[in-house]
Design a protein around this motif. Sequence first.
Motif, mmCIF file in Angstrom:
data_model
loop_
_atom_site.group_PDB
_atom_site.id
_atom_site.type_symbol
_atom_site.label_atom_id
_atom_site.label_comp_id
_atom_site.label_asym_id
_atom_site.label_seq_id
_atom_site.Cartn_x
_atom_site.Cartn_y
_atom_site.Cartn_z
ATOM 1 N N MET A 28 4.180 -8.553 -12.085
ATOM 2 C CA MET A 28 3.059 -7.952 -11.371
ATOM 3 C C MET A 28 2.925 -8.528 -9.967
ATOM 4 S SD MET A 28 1.494 -5.895 -13.583
ATOM 5 C CE MET A 28 -0.008 -5.608 -12.680
ATOM 6 N N ALA A 29 2.517 -7.669 -9.056
ATOM 7 C CA ALA A 29 2.136 -8.074 -7.707
ATOM 8 C C ALA A 29 0.700 -7.585 -7.523
ATOM 9 C CB ALA A 29 3.054 -7.441 -6.669
ATOM 10 N N VAL A 30 -0.223 -8.516 -7.253
ATOM 11 C CA VAL A 30 -1.644 -8.183 -7.197
ATOM 12 C C VAL A 30 -2.181 -8.443 -5.797
ATOM 13 C CG1 VAL A 30 -3.929 -8.653 -8.179
ATOM 14 C CG2 VAL A 30 -1.882 -8.850 -9.622
ATOM 15 N N GLY A 52 8.877 -5.812 -5.683
ATOM 16 C CA GLY A 52 10.256 -6.158 -5.956
ATOM 17 C C GLY A 52 10.806 -5.288 -7.069
ATOM 18 N N THR A 53 12.049 -5.509 -7.411
ATOM 19 C CA THR A 53 12.694 -4.761 -8.486
ATOM 20 C C THR A 53 11.949 -4.987 -9.795
ATOM 21 O OG1 THR A 53 14.786 -5.108 -7.369
ATOM 22 C CG2 THR A 53 14.888 -4.367 -9.656
ATOM 23 N N HIS A 54 11.669 -3.894 -10.507
ATOM 24 C CA HIS A 54 10.988 -3.940 -11.808
ATOM 25 C C HIS A 54 9.616 -4.606 -11.737
ATOM 26 C CE1 HIS A 54 14.750 -2.553 -13.384
ATOM 27 N NE2 HIS A 54 15.369 -3.649 -12.971
ATOM 28 N N GLU A 55 8.925 -4.458 -10.614
ATOM 29 C CA GLU A 55 7.606 -5.058 -10.442
ATOM 30 C C GLU A 55 6.560 -3.948 -10.370
ATOM 31 O OE1 GLU A 55 6.452 -9.033 -8.055
ATOM 32 O OE2 GLU A 55 7.012 -7.363 -6.780
ATOM 33 N N GLN A 56 5.409 -4.182 -10.966
ATOM 34 C CA GLN A 56 4.297 -3.238 -10.921
ATOM 35 C C GLN A 56 3.254 -3.767 -9.946
ATOM 36 O OE1 GLN A 56 3.982 -0.268 -12.829
ATOM 37 N NE2 GLN A 56 6.139 -0.688 -13.196
ATOM 38 N N ASN A 77 7.034 10.627 -8.742
ATOM 39 C CA ASN A 77 8.307 10.073 -8.263
ATOM 40 C C ASN A 77 8.144 8.810 -7.425
ATOM 41 O OD1 ASN A 77 9.706 12.254 -9.490
ATOM 42 N ND2 ASN A 77 9.188 13.530 -7.732
ATOM 43 N N ALA A 78 7.048 8.101 -7.621
ATOM 44 C CA ALA A 78 6.831 6.817 -6.950
ATOM 45 C C ALA A 78 6.330 5.828 -7.999
ATOM 46 C CB ALA A 78 5.797 6.959 -5.832
ATOM 47 N N VAL A 79 6.597 4.545 -7.765
ATOM 48 C CA VAL A 79 6.108 3.531 -8.695
ATOM 49 C C VAL A 79 4.579 3.587 -8.708
ATOM 50 C CG1 VAL A 79 5.973 1.054 -9.163
ATOM 51 C CG2 VAL A 79 8.090 2.041 -8.272
#
Length: 116
Positions: A28-30, A52-56, A77-79
Amino acid sequence: MYSHGRSGDGGVDVRGTLVVGDVIRTRMAVQAKRWKNNVQAPIVQQVRGSLGTHEQGLIITTSDFGAGAREEAERPNAVPVGLMNGEQLVALLVEYDIGIRRTSYDVIELGEAEVE
């Protein structure tokens, strides 16, 4: 979770791993915003760009989110970027007794006088 202040981090305040049931691990990135005004779409785009890669991503604010920010957070089509507004934040703090103090009050009601 750990925090850092490196440049180019898109304003991210904390990076860490969310563990659910000791089975699911999500990076996670908060970003936290202590704002009076609503958070708008550019902030959501900024957080998404810093992932980053595989980060929510998750944005927490003491205010709320504008309609554009909500649409951007769920753009196809976006994270996806999670959004937590002030009302949701307070509900979580109360649920887990974090930073709150409970006080009890007696409520006294006066009944109607009996007429004989």
